[in-house]
Design a protein around this motif. Structure first.
Motif, mmCIF file in Angstrom:
data_model
loop_
_atom_site.group_PDB
_atom_site.id
_atom_site.type_symbol
_atom_site.label_atom_id
_atom_site.label_comp_id
_atom_site.label_asym_id
_atom_site.label_seq_id
_atom_site.Cartn_x
_atom_site.Cartn_y
_atom_site.Cartn_z
ATOM 1 N N GLN A 360 46.192 0.120 78.353
ATOM 2 C CA GLN A 360 45.819 0.461 76.980
ATOM 3 C C GLN A 360 44.760 -0.498 76.446
ATOM 4 O O GLN A 360 43.853 -0.084 75.715
ATOM 5 N N GLU A 361 44.872 -1.776 76.815
ATOM 6 C CA GLU A 361 43.872 -2.755 76.381
ATOM 7 C C GLU A 361 42.485 -2.416 76.925
ATOM 8 O O GLU A 361 41.471 -2.778 76.314
ATOM 9 N N ARG A 362 42.444 -1.723 78.054
ATOM 10 C CA ARG A 362 41.168 -1.329 78.655
ATOM 11 C C ARG A 362 40.688 0.027 78.154
ATOM 12 O O ARG A 362 39.686 0.551 78.644
ATOM 13 N N GLY A 363 41.409 0.591 77.190
ATOM 14 C CA GLY A 363 40.959 1.826 76.557
ATOM 15 C C GLY A 363 41.529 3.096 77.133
ATOM 16 O O GLY A 363 41.132 4.196 76.725
ATOM 17 N N ALA A 364 42.473 2.995 78.083
ATOM 18 C CA ALA A 364 43.086 4.195 78.654
ATOM 19 C C ALA A 364 44.117 4.779 77.693
ATOM 20 O O ALA A 364 44.693 4.072 76.856
ATOM 21 N N VAL A 365 44.333 6.075 77.818
ATOM 22 C CA VAL A 365 45.395 6.771 77.092
ATOM 23 C C VAL A 365 46.564 6.872 78.062
ATOM 24 O O VAL A 365 46.463 7.540 79.091
ATOM 25 N N VAL A 366 47.672 6.210 77.758
ATOM 26 C CA VAL A 366 48.754 6.046 78.731
ATOM 27 C C VAL A 366 50.047 6.692 78.256
ATOM 28 O O VAL A 366 50.478 6.495 77.115
ATOM 29 N N ASP A 367 50.664 7.475 79.132
ATOM 30 C CA ASP A 367 52.006 8.006 78.940
ATOM 31 C C ASP A 367 52.858 7.560 80.116
ATOM 32 O O ASP A 367 52.345 6.997 81.090
ATOM 33 N N TYR A 368 54.161 7.831 80.025
ATOM 34 C CA TYR A 368 55.020 7.488 81.149
ATOM 35 C C TYR A 368 56.004 8.605 81.437
ATOM 36 O O TYR A 368 56.284 9.452 80.589
ATOM 37 N N TYR A 369 56.524 8.574 82.671
ATOM 38 C CA TYR A 369 57.623 9.460 83.041
ATOM 39 C C TYR A 369 58.700 8.624 83.714
ATOM 40 O O TYR A 369 58.420 7.857 84.639
ATOM 41 N N ASP A 370 59.928 8.746 83.229
ATOM 42 C CA ASP A 370 61.063 8.091 83.870
ATOM 43 C C ASP A 370 62.328 8.869 83.514
ATOM 44 O O ASP A 370 62.733 8.892 82.347
ATOM 45 N N PRO A 371 62.969 9.512 84.498
ATOM 46 C CA PRO A 371 64.173 10.299 84.200
ATOM 47 C C PRO A 371 65.343 9.445 83.737
ATOM 48 O O PRO A 371 66.290 9.964 83.128
ATOM 49 N N PHE A 372 65.302 8.134 84.014
ATOM 50 C CA PHE A 372 66.374 7.245 83.607
ATOM 51 C C PHE A 372 66.132 6.627 82.229
ATOM 52 O O PHE A 372 67.052 6.061 81.636
ATOM 53 N N VAL A 373 64.906 6.695 81.745
ATOM 54 C CA VAL A 373 64.556 6.096 80.450
ATOM 55 C C VAL A 373 63.834 7.161 79.616
ATOM 56 O O VAL A 373 62.606 7.135 79.479
ATOM 57 N N PRO A 374 64.571 8.100 79.053
ATOM 58 C CA PRO A 374 63.913 9.174 78.287
ATOM 59 C C PRO A 374 63.202 8.677 77.036
ATOM 60 O O PRO A 374 62.197 9.250 76.627
ATOM 61 N N VAL A 375 63.718 7.598 76.442
ATOM 62 C CA VAL A 375 63.104 7.005 75.260
ATOM 63 C C VAL A 375 63.064 5.488 75.462
ATOM 64 O O VAL A 375 64.058 4.887 75.880
ATOM 65 N N MET A 376 61.922 4.895 75.175
ATOM 66 C CA MET A 376 61.769 3.456 75.363
ATOM 67 C C MET A 376 62.523 2.693 74.284
ATOM 68 O O MET A 376 62.333 2.924 73.088
ATOM 69 N N ARG A 377 63.423 1.790 74.737
ATOM 70 C CA ARG A 377 64.186 0.963 73.809
ATOM 71 C C ARG A 377 63.403 -0.299 73.461
ATOM 72 O O ARG A 377 62.442 -0.657 74.128
ATOM 73 N N ARG A 378 63.861 -0.996 72.436
ATOM 74 C CA ARG A 378 63.211 -2.245 72.016
ATOM 75 C C ARG A 378 63.455 -3.332 73.058
ATOM 76 O O ARG A 378 64.553 -3.461 73.590
ATOM 77 N N THR A 379 62.415 -4.086 73.350
ATOM 78 C CA THR A 379 62.531 -5.254 74.214
ATOM 79 C C THR A 379 61.973 -6.464 73.479
ATOM 80 O O THR A 379 61.251 -6.322 72.483
ATOM 81 N N ARG A 380 62.289 -7.650 73.999
ATOM 82 C CA ARG A 380 61.845 -8.865 73.309
ATOM 83 C C ARG A 380 60.329 -9.032 73.330
ATOM 84 O O ARG A 380 59.730 -9.553 72.400
ATOM 85 N N LYS A 381 59.682 -8.590 74.416
ATOM 86 C CA LYS A 381 58.259 -8.855 74.588
ATOM 87 C C LYS A 381 57.357 -7.663 74.293
ATOM 88 O O LYS A 381 56.156 -7.832 74.103
ATOM 89 N N HIS A 382 57.894 -6.459 74.285
ATOM 90 C CA HIS A 382 57.033 -5.266 74.199
ATOM 91 C C HIS A 382 57.531 -4.323 73.099
ATOM 92 O O HIS A 382 57.680 -3.119 73.312
ATOM 93 N N GLY A 383 57.779 -4.893 71.932
ATOM 94 C CA GLY A 383 58.326 -4.112 70.838
ATOM 95 C C GLY A 383 57.455 -2.951 70.410
ATOM 96 O O GLY A 383 57.956 -1.936 69.909
#
Length: 446
Positions: A360-383
Motif C-alpha cells: 500500500q505504501e508503494r501505491g498498490a490497491v491491496v485486498d486479501y483472501y483468507d478462509p480462516f480470517v474472514p474479518v481482520m481483528r485489531r492487532t497491536r502493530k497494524h490497527g
C-alpha cells in the motif's frame, strides 16, 4: 513446605483441587480445557470481558477449538469464567498464560506479567502453587514474579506458597500434537514446589520433564525458538542465493532431507510470524546484555527474517514490470493468506500484515483472501487494517486483480483456479509446486 506439598499433591490426586488459568488465548484456553477434561474443577480468568461473554455463550473465538468443546466446558458446572480476580483465593493452582510481546525497541514488554502478578498478590493464600507459562527471559520467575507476589501478599515463596515455571509449547493447528501429547517442561524454586508442579501437569500431559530450576525451564523455551529462528533465517538466505542461481530451494530441501542423519528440514517464507519465533529470541538477547554478551547469531537471524517481506515485495514489483509491463502504483494486488501459518486463524506478527502495508505504501490497491480470517481483528502493530474483509473466492472476482501474492499456504485453497484467473501469481511458500508444469511456468517464486 514438605507438608504443604503433600497436601497439595493429595488434592491433585483426588481431583479435589481447583485449577485456575489466567489468560484465555491460544495457550490458556486449551490448557483450561485439558484440566477440565482431566476431571478438575477449573476457573478461567481474562481481562477481556468479550472473551468471557463468548465463552459463557458456548462460543469459541479460536478456529481450531470447536464450539462444542466450549459448550461442554460451560455446561459441566465445573468451570468458572470471570474477570474477577478476587475469586483466585478459592483455587489451589494458578497458571499464568498472558502475552509477553516486545516493545517498539525490541525489549521485553513485561507489562502483562507484571499486571497479572499484581492482581494475584492480594488474593494469594498459603498452600497455593503459581506457575508462569508465558515465554520470558531467564530469572523472570524468581526476580520479577516472586518479588511482586511476596510484596503484595506478605507471603514468602518457597515457604508459604510455591512457584514454578512451565513454558507453553502449543502449536495451533497441528493435528499431530496437543496439550496431552506435548511433553511438559517444569522447573521450580525448590524441590517441594517442583513436586507440586510435576504432580499437577502429570494429570494433563503424558510426559513431564523436570529440570533443575525455573531459570533452566525459562531457557529451554528460548532455546527451542532461537533454534527455529536461526534455521529459518538460514533457509531464507539460501532461498535468495539459490534464486540468483536459478535453483529451486524447495527441491534442494526435499532432496537434502532424504539424508537419514545430520539434516533437519526448515522451509523459507515471506518472513516469520506468530507469538514465539519473531519475539522470543530477543528476550534472550536483552537479558544477555546484562551479562555483557552480544548475541550475534540471534540478531543476524532476526535481521534476515525481518528483511524477507522487503525481498518478496521486490520480487513482486519486478515481476509486475517484467511480465505485465505494469508499475506497482495503481496495481490491484491480492494477498492470499493473512494468518502467520497454514490452517490457523492467528494473525499475530504475521508477515502478511507487513506485506499489505508495504504494498500500500508503494501505491498498490491491496485486498486479501483468507478462509480462516474472514474479518481482520485489531492487532497491536497494524490497527489500521482492523475491519478489512476477506474477498469472495470465485473466478470472476479473482480476474479483477493484476497479481496475487501467496503469503500463507492454507490447505484447501484452489491454487489452480488462482493461477488461471490472475495474470501474475507470486508464490512465497512453494505452495504451487504440485501444479502442472504449464501452470507453474506462470508462477514467480519469491
Amino acid at each position: 513446605m514438605d507438608e504443604m506439598a503433600a497436601t497439595f499433591i493429595g488434592r491433585i490426586e483426588r481431583r479435589e483441587a481447583v485449577v485456575a488459568i489466567i489468560g484465555l488465548g491460544y495457550v490458556g484456553l486449551p490448557l483450561l480445557l485439558a484440566f477440565h477434561n482431566s476431571g478438575f474443577r477449573t476457573a478461567g480468568f481474562d481481562i477481556d470481558p468479550d472473551k468471557i461473554e463468548r465463552l459463557h455463550a458456548g462460543r469459541s473465538y479460536i478456529h481450531h477449538i470447536a464450539g462444542e468443546r466450549i459448550a461442554a466446558l460451560v455446561g459441566s458446572g465445573r468451570c468458572q469464567l470471570t474477570t474477577d480476580y478476587s475469586r483466585l483465593s478459592d483455587v489451589d493452582a494458578i497458571l499464568i498464560c498472558v502475552p509477553t510481546p516486545l516493545t517498539a525497541y525490541r525489549d521485553p514488554d513485561m507489562s502483562f506479567v507484571t499486571a497479572t502478578a499484581e492482581s494475584i498478590a492480594p488474593h494469594l493464600r498459603p498452600g497455593q502453587l503459581v506457575t508462569l507459562e508465558s515465554t520470558t527471559y531467564p530469572m523472570t520467575s524468581e526476580d520479577l514474579l516472586a518479588a511482586i507476589l511476596e510484596r503484595g501478599s506478605g507471603l514468602k515463596a518457597g515457604q508459604d506458597f510455591a512457584i514454578a515455571y512451565s513454558p507453553e509449547r502449543e502449536d495451533p493447528g497441528n493435528p499431530d500434537f496437543d496439550t496431552a501429547t506435548i511433553p511438559k517442561v517444569v522447573g521450580a524454586d525448590c524441590v517441594p514446589a517442583g513436586d507440586m508442579a510435576e504432580a499437577l501437569y502429570a494429570t494433563v500431559s503424558q510426559q513431564v520433564v523436570r529440570v533443575p530450576s525455573m531459570r533452566t525451564a525459562e531457557a529451554v523455551k528460548l532455546t527451542e525458538n532461537v533454534f527455529r529462528a536461526v534455521n529459518i533465517a538460514l533457509v531464507n538466505e539460501l532461498k535468495v542465493i539459490f534464486d540468483r542461481m536459478g535453483i529451486d530451494v524447495f527441491a534442494v530441501i526435499d532432496a537434502a532431507k532424504t539424508k537419514p542423519f545430520g539434516f533437519m528440514p526448515f522451509y523459507p517464507g515471506p518472513g516469520i510470524g506468530g507469538h514465539c519465533i519473531p519475539v522470543d529470541p530477543f528476550y534472550l538477547t536483552w537479558k544477555a546484555r546484562e551479562f555483557g554478551i552480544h548475541t550475534r547469531f540471534i540478531e543476524l537471524a532476526g535481521e534476515i527474517n525481518s528483511g524477507m517481506p522487503q525481498w518478496v515485495v521486490g520480487r513482486l514489483v519486478d515481476a509486475l514490470s517484467d511480465r505485465l509491463g505494469k508499475p506497482i502504483r495503481g496495481a490491484r494486488i491480492l494477498v492470499v493468506g493473512l494468518a502467520y501459518k497454514k490452517n490457523v486463524d492467528d494473525v499475530r506478527e504475521s508477515p502478511s500484515l507487513v506485506l499489505i502495508e508495504m504494498l500500500q505504501e508503494r501505491g498498490a490497491v491491496v485486498d486479501y483472501y483468507d478462509p480462516f480470517v474472514p474479518v481482520m481483528r485489531r492487532t497491536r502493530k497494524h490497527g489500521e487494517l482492523e475491519g478489512r474483509v476477506s474477498i469472495q473466492w470465485d473466478e470472476e472476482t479473482l480476474a479483477l486483480y493484476d497479481a496475487a501474492l501467496i503469503a500463507t499456504d492454507h490447505d484447501g485453497i484452489d491454487l489452480e483456479t488462482l493461477v488461471r484467473a490472475v495474470p501474475l501469481v507470486v508464490d512465497s511458500r512453494g505452495a504451487t509446486r504440485s501444479l502442472s508444469p504449464e501452470l507453474q511456468a506462470r508462477v514467480v517464486r519469491a
